[in-house]
Enzyme design. Sequence first.
Site: not given
Length: 320
Positions: A98, A153, A206, A212
């Site tokens: 994450e 999405v 995000n 990432y």
Amino acid sequence: GLQLMDLWLQLRGRKGDTQLEHAALTILLWTWPFGIPFPIESCATLLDIPACQFTANRSWYRKADAVIMHHYDVRPSRTRLPREPRPPLQRWIWFNMESPTTFPIPDFLDNLFNLTMSYRRDSDIFIPYGWLEVLAESQAVAVPPKSKLVAWVVSHWNPNFARVKYYAELKKYLQVDVYGRGHLPLPRNKHLSTLSQYKFYLAFENSIHEDYITEKVWRNALLSWAVPVVLGPPRKNYESFLPPESFIHVDDFPTAKELASFLQDLGRNTTRYESYFQWRSRLKPVGHTSWGFQYCRACQALQKRPTQYQAVPELRKWFT
């Protein structure tokens, strides 16, 4: 991305040697990731390497060669870490997929871990969300027919995120079909078949951090044969993982309006659109790795790396 394939081929060529060199290593999973148990496939099957013994039973702590600690599960408090001292020669592995925006890194994790395992290329154990494998021989590329233009999405809708702000501007000039919580439904078993109807997919991260580059590119876009339109780290970072002509970066356009115009024009120009797939004649995307695969990468790295002591001094400063 390709270095994983090189490593895999290299290991295939010397499997017999490595079996002689390594007794089975015992790896303790301090917690199951997010508290959810899962089966770990045989590392001999997944990576063609000698198997490791995995266990989530903490009574093995003193005997384990390595302990993998999943960041999300240990970050709330130092009481989530082992209470006993680290046995000599045991390696503690910090595992995190994450971003630091999503789950920040507390100070108490400094000077604890011997190895890092994450999506960052400069991790001790590099675990990308996906990669490209070189095909044994070139193949013809047939782009599947597409009836729709742009899909996205999104599960975590936060108006403060850069991706939501960008979308709010883009939708003024372009029809985007949005799927996910609060939007169009997308059953798990219809995921790729639905997205494969679209020419473009908004692979918007995000949060923006080095390396990432998540399943939004590897699974949602590339496995459904949609051209990824990316928002994340700079183009140069994406080009460490993907051919430059395989994706469209929002930074390539001064405004969302100009990106919208470009996508509409490209969607009408079949020859030019199909040029975004030419790399597939020699490369294949892989973007559906399991937890077991990731743990087997740790097994592989431990087998190749001599036991030596090191501690990552300032985890938070590095993982930004």
